[in-house]
Design an enzyme around this catalytic site. Structure first.
Site, short mmCIF file in Angstrom:
data_model
loop_
_atom_site.label_atom_id
_atom_site.label_comp_id
_atom_site.label_asym_id
_atom_site.label_seq_id
_atom_site.Cartn_x
_atom_site.Cartn_y
_atom_site.Cartn_z
N SER A 196 -48.55 20.15 -21.74
CA SER A 196 -47.21 19.68 -21.95
C SER A 196 -46.43 20.54 -22.94
CB SER A 196 -47.36 18.23 -22.30
OG SER A 196 -46.49 17.66 -23.06
N ASP B 160 -43.33 34.34 -20.52
CA ASP B 160 -42.25 34.77 -19.64
C ASP B 160 -41.33 35.78 -20.31
OD1 ASP B 160 -43.32 33.09 -17.79
OD2 ASP B 160 -41.54 31.84 -17.52
N LYS C 134 -49.18 19.91 -17.11
CA LYS C 134 -48.33 18.73 -17.18
C LYS C 134 -46.90 19.20 -17.40
CE LYS C 134 -47.23 14.50 -19.61
NZ LYS C 134 -45.82 14.89 -19.80
#
Length: 581
Positions: free
Chosen positions: A466, A477, A491
């Site tokens: 999460s 990224d 999650k």
């Protein structure tokens, strides 16, 4: 992620009676999301409930490994070991997601765990017994209204009706529910009621919220006539069934659970300063917070609590023992402990407010190269400050690169995850959230001022979930650092905590899903590391019961992270030397 997560003990008040929070909770089933203790039940087995999703499998279609897993799980069900069955089926269903019978048994174990947890919680029992049918109906209607307004998917009212029937059927098979609500009913009468209950929805389609409420009220009156079950008890099972039937992470929260959620978010508790898990119906201490009363009283990791204020494990469930540890700040509690050598002792401890830092083990892990390290254990209100303090401490000690350890971090507040990522990511997207309602659509972006440009490594494992995945995904990224370890849990949703106005309780609802800066959804996928490390070591326990830190030579993921950090520094130094020439 195992459902036998940790439970901090603990009592704190909600920050605001009407507060709704966006959080990225634990990857595990919500009952374990904030570490509730798990009861171990021992009573006769039950058949497949009438409202469980039917399996379309036949033995010839089931692989032998799945058959073995089903058999092992059914043995746990026979022993009424619902937390173990739940953990077993959760892992099996994740390995074989297309096997519907595993999903069915997981649903059964989850429902049994739910009702056992609720009826081991004094706050819930008191609430049920204080509600009239009208008041319980208002609670049910408020929950349905919040589902209709905030849940990330349009509610399927017929499905929610069947989940309510399913949960009531499970509850009629639970000894705690029966003892509290229908002590005079015979097993035969309960069995007949369950059989008749299965026929109520035959040929009936629930099309809207009003019809669903009408059916629930009808069943509450019917159940009272048949078994004298208090109408509020029946309606609360419909309420809890509807909440848990929405998705993997939505759930009803008892008053105690609401308090625990807010304590976790605030990062402080009134209690003993220990974290527990169940072990043979006792409470095993898995962590002792150094600033708490338990640490000052000599309580060690590995100790087991077998009695609280004279009440022992055979008399009470582990969850009930844990509840006895609660109390007002400054009050005394007597605990009986057994250490790893089997030695027993009884001592009195004073409940006090304990601050729980979200950052641990801040140190320079490689003095020669100036590699800093800290472990981020959760994302709570204090995390932004805790991380700042760690960074400046390491900076003052000569940090030239940094390793952030997110292994085992189950998540927490969305804002805290964004704030930490913003310390390392310059301008650009950190995470985006998308829900059914436009009010849930946000793009969280980094701000250039105050960005730390130190070379960065992030460590993750399967239990990084999460909010941890938001941080790791943003770093990966943006190519801001290197992610090392094993694929994270996966999650990718946001939950809101909604206290109820008609009851001392609340509901956790999935309100949105989130996406990494590259637009990748994480649900079920997780964050893939840049450098994968397959072999992992577990922290050892010393003879005193204290958890021992693994050195890099023993910890494959940390060792790999150090190697990457040194390579980063070597490349940066080479570029600096070239520019200098």
């Amino acid at each position: 992620m195992s459902l036998q997560k940790l439970r901090r003990l603990l009592f704190s008040l909600p920050t605001s009676a009407g507060l709704t929070l966006s959080l990225l909770g634990s990857a595990a089933f919500p009952a374990a999301a904030f570490g509730q203790a798990a009861p171990v039940l021992n009573s006769p087995a039950r058949p497949v409930p009438a409202f469980a999703a039917p399996s379309n499998l036949t033995p010839v279609h089931i692989p032998s490994e799945v058959s073995r897993l089903l058999e092992e799980g059914k043995q746990l069900e026979t022993q009424r070991r619902w937390i173990d069955a739940l953990t077993h089926y959760e892992g099996a269903a994740k390995t074989y997601p297309s096997q519907s019978e595993l999903q069915q048994r997981l649903s059964v174990a989850k429902a049994h765990y739910d009702v056992a947890r609720r009826y081991g919680d004094v706050s819930f029992i008191n609430a049920v017994h204080s509600l009239s049918q009208q008041q319980a109906s208002q609670v049910y209607d408020e929950v349905l209204n919040k589902v209709q307004t905030y849940h990330f998917q349009q509610p399927n009212w017929d499905h929610l009706a069947r989940r309510g029937f399913f949960q009531l059927d499970i509850s009629l098979d639970d000894s705690n529910f029966v003892q509290k609500n229908l002590p005079n009913a015979t097993p035969a009468a309960i069995a007949r009621t369950r059989q008749d209950l299965a026929k109520v929805l035959e040929g009936r389609k629930i099309n809207d919220r009003a019809m669903l409420k009408e059916v629930a009220l009808m069943i509450s009156s019917w159940a009272f006539e048949r078994l004298e079950i208090p109408a509020a008890a029946t309606l609360m099972e419909f309420t809890c069934g509807a909440a848990s039937g929405l998705d993997e992470y939505s759930s009803f929260l008892t008053g105690t659970q609401v308090e625990e959620v807010f304590s976790q978010i605030e990062g402080n508790f009134v209690g003993l300063g220990v974290e527990l898990k169940t072990d043979d119906n006792t409470l095993q201490i898995v962590n002792v917070i150094s600033t708490g009363p338990a640490a000052r009283g000599g309580v060690k990791v590995g100790d087991r609590i077998i009695a609280v204020d004279g009440k022992t494990a055979p008399q009470l469930s582990a969850d009930q023992l844990a509840d006895l540890l609660r109390g007002e700040e400054g009050s005394l509690v007597e605990v009986t402990l057994v250490n790893s050598a089997g030695e027993q002792r009884t001592q009195k401890l004073v409940r006090q407010r304990v601050e729980v830092p979200s950052v641990e083990d801040v140190r320079i892990i490689d003095n020669q190269n100036g590699v800093g390290y800290f472990k981020l254990t959760s994302f709570q209100k204090t995390t932004d400050k805790d991380v700042d303090n760690a960074l400046w401490k390491l900076h003052g000690e000569g940090m030239r690169s940094l390793i952030i350890d997110l292994r085992g971090n189950p998540g927490g507040l969305l804002k805290a995850a964004v704030d930490v990522a913003d310390k390392f990511v310059g301008e650009g997207m950190i995470v985006s959230t998308r829900g059914r309602s436009p009010r849930e659509d946000f793009d969280h972006k980094g701000q250039l001022p105050g960005t730390w440009r130190v070379p960065l490594v992030v460590l993750i494992d399967h239990d990084s979930a999460s909010a941890s995945e938001i941080l790791a995904g943003a770093i990966r990224d943006h190519r801001r650092g290197v992610v090392v370890g094993t694929r994270s849990y996966g999650k990718g949703s946001v939950q809101g905590i909604f206290p109820l106005s008609n009851s001392v309780a609340g509901i956790r609802l999935t309100t949105a899903q989130w996406y990494t800066p590259s637009g990748q959804a994480i649900s079920g996928l997780g964050i893939a590391p840049d450098v994968e490390v397959r072999n992992q070591a577990k922290p050892a326990v010393s003879s005193s019961g204290a958890a021992m830190k693994l050195e890099a030579s023993e910890d494959a993921i940390l060792r790999a992270g150090l190697s990457v950090s040194r390579d980063q520094l070597a490349r940066r130094d080479a570029v600096t030397q070239k520019v200098g020439k």
